[in-house]
Enzyme design. Sequence first.
Site, mmCIF file in Angstrom:
data_model
loop_
_atom_site.group_PDB
_atom_site.id
_atom_site.type_symbol
_atom_site.label_atom_id
_atom_site.label_comp_id
_atom_site.label_asym_id
_atom_site.label_seq_id
_atom_site.Cartn_x
_atom_site.Cartn_y
_atom_site.Cartn_z
ATOM 1 N N HIS A 267 -8.982 3.366 -2.434
ATOM 2 C CA HIS A 267 -7.624 2.931 -2.091
ATOM 3 C C HIS A 267 -7.113 1.930 -3.131
ATOM 4 O O HIS A 267 -7.023 0.738 -2.866
ATOM 5 C CB HIS A 267 -7.640 2.314 -0.694
ATOM 6 N N CYS B 238 0.812 -1.228 0.000
ATOM 7 C CA CYS B 238 0.000 0.000 0.000
ATOM 8 C C CYS B 238 0.840 1.270 0.000
ATOM 9 O O CYS B 238 0.352 2.328 -0.389
ATOM 10 C CB CYS B 238 -0.932 0.026 1.207
ATOM 11 N N GLY C 111 0.268 -3.355 4.660
ATOM 12 C CA GLY C 111 0.122 -4.743 5.057
ATOM 13 C C GLY C 111 1.461 -5.408 5.332
ATOM 14 O O GLY C 111 2.492 -5.005 4.792
ATOM 15 N N CYS D 149 -0.442 3.253 6.233
ATOM 16 C CA CYS D 149 -0.156 1.932 6.790
ATOM 17 C C CYS D 149 -0.005 0.937 5.647
ATOM 18 O O CYS D 149 -0.532 1.142 4.544
ATOM 19 C CB CYS D 149 -1.244 1.495 7.762
#
Length: 393
Positions: free
Chosen positions: A348, A90, A380, A378
Amino acid sequence: MSASFVYAAARTPFGRFGGALADVRPDDLAATALSGVLAKAPALDRSLVDDVLWGNANGAGEDNRNVGRMAVLLSGLPVSVPATTVNRLCGSSLDAAMIASRAIETGDADVVVAGGVESMTRAPWVLPKPSRGYPAGNVTAVSTTLGWRLVNDRMPKEWTVSLGEANEMLADKLTISRERQDEFAAGSHRRADAAWRDGFYDSLTVPVPGVDLTRDEGIRPDSTVQTLAALKPSFRPDGTITAGNASPLNDGASAVLLGSEQASGAIGLDPVARIAGRGAHALEPQLFGLAPVEAAEQALRRAGIRWSDVSAVELNEAFAVQSLACIDAWGIDPDIVNAKGGAIAVGHPLGASGGRVLGTLAHRLREQGARWGVAAICIGVGQGLAVVLENVS
């Protein structure tokens, strides 16, 4: 060491999974964002672009074989312009911008485009390739759209829970209620809708050729705490996380034009913001939602400022609970966070989100006439990134 600056930003409107951008290849989306940000600098000789760094999280389908280089070729840039693809899930496009800024600061480059792309709609199913011969039985096709796939058996089970379950665990750990999450999510939709209606995103977005999409497809301005409360939990029967208080699956691309101070003449623009600090942090994979907390603290220390100096924050809203956890840990005013809406509403598309938050932050600082801002995300598998921007416009 010289300084690195944001000169311009652009992104496509973000489409919903299976929505308006479903028929558009990710390499074409990437080329659209790359062409769009360079169109903001018409005086720039394209051969002076030293490098293109492009974020992408999946890379198993049409975005394979270095989608950054594909974007360069498809956008019509000179073939002499190099490109690479960055994968920090991400955080990929924010990571690309951070790497680009370091290249500029060390003198390795003067003009760099950083960006990212994801088509979650077009992410393929994959089959594990047998090490010998062909299996006699059935083989399972695995979706590459989101989350863990083809997991190594040596990984501890608590590390490889789903993203949703990880955030249910976070809600339990920090006692963040369903009502708070739904209230946060409704606010994201409300702010995003208002920002589009007020024209904030008009200068930040570029149309995708052949597609009738003029704004982010996932915004639901009629969302309220009451309507969100009616949704069923997605990961636990008695859980707090729903399709309404988590970011959706999306398609889209973003790009940021970065350069040295000396490159202003060649670019033909004045810089908007200086990259003043960077941070990266990692922790247990299931606690990934908290990783931006320390990443932002690092970035602030390196910029030589404190939270009391910060006027604007762009925090990617992977989940409402994760965003609330970071805001609570930082002890900041929630009103300065995602004032133009966040990923719960805007969307996103994994590899594109970091470029979106950075570009949005630079433009928010300019609009507000404020000096300092933080972009954070943030990631993963237990990581987080953050960048501090100083408004110089």
